[in-house]
Design an enzyme around this catalytic site. Structure first.
Site, PDB file in Angstrom:
ATOM      1  N   LYS A 160     172.151 -46.923  -1.620  1.00  0.00           N
ATOM      2  CA  LYS A 160     173.548 -46.506  -1.751  1.00  0.00           C
ATOM      3  C   LYS A 160     174.199 -47.358  -2.838  1.00  0.00           C
ATOM      4  O   LYS A 160     173.891 -48.544  -2.951  1.00  0.00           O
ATOM      5  CB  LYS A 160     174.312 -46.776  -0.443  1.00  0.00           C
ATOM      6  CG  LYS A 160     173.976 -45.854   0.701  1.00  0.00           C
ATOM      7  CD  LYS A 160     174.821 -46.221   1.924  1.00  0.00           C
ATOM      8  CE  LYS A 160     174.412 -45.442   3.149  1.00  0.00           C
ATOM      9  NZ  LYS A 160     174.669 -44.007   3.067  1.00  0.00           N
ATOM     10  N   ARG A 213     168.483 -40.054  11.613  1.00  0.00           N
ATOM     11  CA  ARG A 213     167.794 -38.966  12.327  1.00  0.00           C
ATOM     12  C   ARG A 213     166.362 -39.340  12.682  1.00  0.00           C
ATOM     13  O   ARG A 213     165.809 -38.848  13.656  1.00  0.00           O
ATOM     14  CB  ARG A 213     167.867 -37.681  11.495  1.00  0.00           C
ATOM     15  CG  ARG A 213     167.204 -37.760  10.166  1.00  0.00           C
ATOM     16  CD  ARG A 213     167.663 -36.668   9.219  1.00  0.00           C
ATOM     17  NE  ARG A 213     168.984 -36.932   8.642  1.00  0.00           N
ATOM     18  CZ  ARG A 213     169.610 -36.121   7.803  1.00  0.00           C
ATOM     19  NH1 ARG A 213     169.060 -34.982   7.438  1.00  0.00           N
ATOM     20  NH2 ARG A 213     170.791 -36.434   7.316  1.00  0.00           N
TER      21      ARG A 213
END
Ligand code: BES
Ligand code: ZN
Ligand code: ZN
Length: 480
Positions: free
Chosen positions: A261, A335
């Protein structure tokens, strides 16, 4: 952290209040009895406009310095309860700046549940994360001065205290910086807290995770100095009506991994364990309150880092249930750890499963910072959760598990990949999770990426983690 003390009593004397708060439901209807107004203050009138507050009196009463504020709880786009929380919370800030020691919220009775709201406003609205400040804030005592009918609410106030305190616990572990909180330290903190609450806690270390074939948790966690952990909490009372499994994403810091990021997007990624904090806070509260429900909580904990041992894009990993996943993006890590935990939850064959996760930026784009996304196929269960949220002051909005988008998770070399296409990111993330849940078990996925944290103060809560989800999940446990 610090939070004000909350008290409630019918025996109000002026020494209980330096700052008196007089609420009105609207221009005409006062929530307090005019008899309770000290004579020296003269007659009190409601603020002119809905939702506004005003100074009613400042001066000396019976030799004491008193400030009285009036507040109208009928703000547009809000409820009297939310306004009461905000009024108490800003009264606390006023006390801090003015050096006042006590707030008295003047109420005639508790017919409209305003004591609960004032209590919430005091404990969660007055919460301060001050662990690293040399000078701690001096917080007032908040006193609900209720004229009538207090006996009936005493148990409710005691139970609420437990929930609000665990809500603040969830905020504490989120607000603590990432050089303090990691999978190992967080699991130790939880072991301690669980003993006090009566929740049985087991922690799986990396060796156990290997043995149990939790390939998702291991893959995401293997780049970090602090190895991954899985917290399993169990509360099993004899009189349990239903069995709920709660699953929460616990990424103690999300750098994005090799799909790094940008620096600005890493700000706030210490809150990427908001799901874990919510389910752990709720489970601790349910156990301490001895609610008649069986609860099993799973919190997979990892740090998503870069190093020579970190996972890569195009790695193929095998999850707890044997399904293979191609990692197309190391930043879609939540996830992967939830997948293993959801498999474990299904193995328990509970009556229902709820997972909570700060899962996608796409969900923030869709619903903003006030509202969490809710995914689930069981309409009745969805409505129950939305209702529990509404009653707790937490908002959830249903989003679809649109099956055609499953196509986007296809790859030719593994059973699926971990990201979809450009659009509908919150939906493809939810569909990925669905692959790891038994169709027969009612399941709800909550994407709390938006409301888990507020960098600017919102409503009655200050800056930082909100403990979002704790109150709703406890209410759910009360309702099933
Ligand atoms: N932790 C983030 C989601 C997030 C973003 C939470 C912003 C709070 C605020 C998650 O792990 C993530 O990075 N998701 C990616 C998924 C993408 C790579 C498919 C995202 O949302 O960009
Ligand atoms: Zn990520
Ligand atoms: Zn994340």
């Amino acid at each position: 952290m610090s939070a004000p003390v909350f008290k409630h009593s019918t025996r109000f004397t002026l020494k209980n209040g330096d700052l008196l708060l007089f609420p009105w439901l609207d221009a005409q209807n006062a929530c307090f009895s005019m008899d309770s107004v000290p004579e020296d203050m003269g007659s009190l009138n409601a603020p002119d406009k809905p939702g506004k507050s005003k100074l009613l009196f400042a001066g000396s009463v019976q030799g004491k310095r008193i400030i009285a504020r009036g507040v109208r709880l009928d703000a547009e786009h809000s409820s009297p309860h939310e306004e009461m929380k905000k009024a108490v919370s800003s009264a606390i800030s006023l006390c801090e700046s003015e050096g006042l020691k006590r707030i008295a919220v003047m109420l005639d009775n508790d017919e409209s549940g305003l004591v609960h709201a004032a209590h919430d406003g005091a404990i969660t609205g007055g919460y301060r994360f001050d662990a690293y400040l040399s000078e701690k804030p001096d917080l007032p005592v908040v006193f609900a001065a209720v004229q009538k009918g207090l006996r009936g609410i005493r148990n409710r106030v005691d139970a609420d205290s437990v929930v609000f305190e665990y809500c603040n616990f969830a905020r504490d572990i989120l607000n603590e910086p990432p050089n303090v909180i990691n999978p190992v330290s967080l699991s130790e903190i939880c072991v301690d807290r669980a003993k006090d609450a009566g929740l049985k806690l087991t922690v799986w270390d990396e060796k156990r995770l290997e043995k149990e074939k939790c390939g998702g948790i291991l893959a995401v966690g293997k780049g970090a100095k602090f190895p991954p952990r899985l917290i399993i909490g169990e509360y099993k009372p004899r009189n349990a009506r239903k069995h709920i499994c709660l699953v929460g994403k616990g990424v103690t810091f999300d750098t994005g991994g090799y799909c790094l990021k940008p620096a600005s997007a890493q700000m706030g990624m210490k809150y990427d364990m908001g799901g874990a904090a919510a389910v752990l806070g709720a489970a601790l509260a349910v156990a301490e309150l001895e609610l008649p429900v069986r609860l099993t909580v799973f919190a997979p904990l990892v740090e998503n880092d870069i190093s020579s041992t970190a996972y890569h894009t195009s790695d193929i990993i095998t999850m707890r249930n044997g399904k293979s996943v191609q990692v197309d993006n190391t930043d879609a890590e939540g996830r992967l750890i939830l997948a293993d935990a959801l498999c474990l939850a299904c193995e328990k064959k509970p009556d229902m499963i709820v997972d909570a996760a700060t899962l996608t930026g796409a969900c923030c784009v869709a619903l903003g910072e006030d509202i969490a996304g809710l995914f689930g196929d069981d309409e009745e269960f969805n409505s129950l959760l939305v209702q529990c949220g509404r009653e707790s002051g937490e908002l959830f909005w249903p989003l679809p598990l649109h099956m055609p988008y499953m196509e986007e998770l296809k790859t030719t070399v593994a059973d699926c990949k971990n990201i979809g296409g450009k659009w509908g990111g919150a939906l493809t993330a939810a569909l990925f999770l669905k692959k790891f849940v038994d169709n027969e078990i009612p399941w709800i996925h909550l994407d709390i990426a938006g409301p888990a944290v507020k960098e600017e103060p919102l409503g009655h809560l200050g800056k930082g983690a909100k403990g979002f989800g704790v109150k709703t999940l406890v209410r759910l446990a009360e309702r099933v």
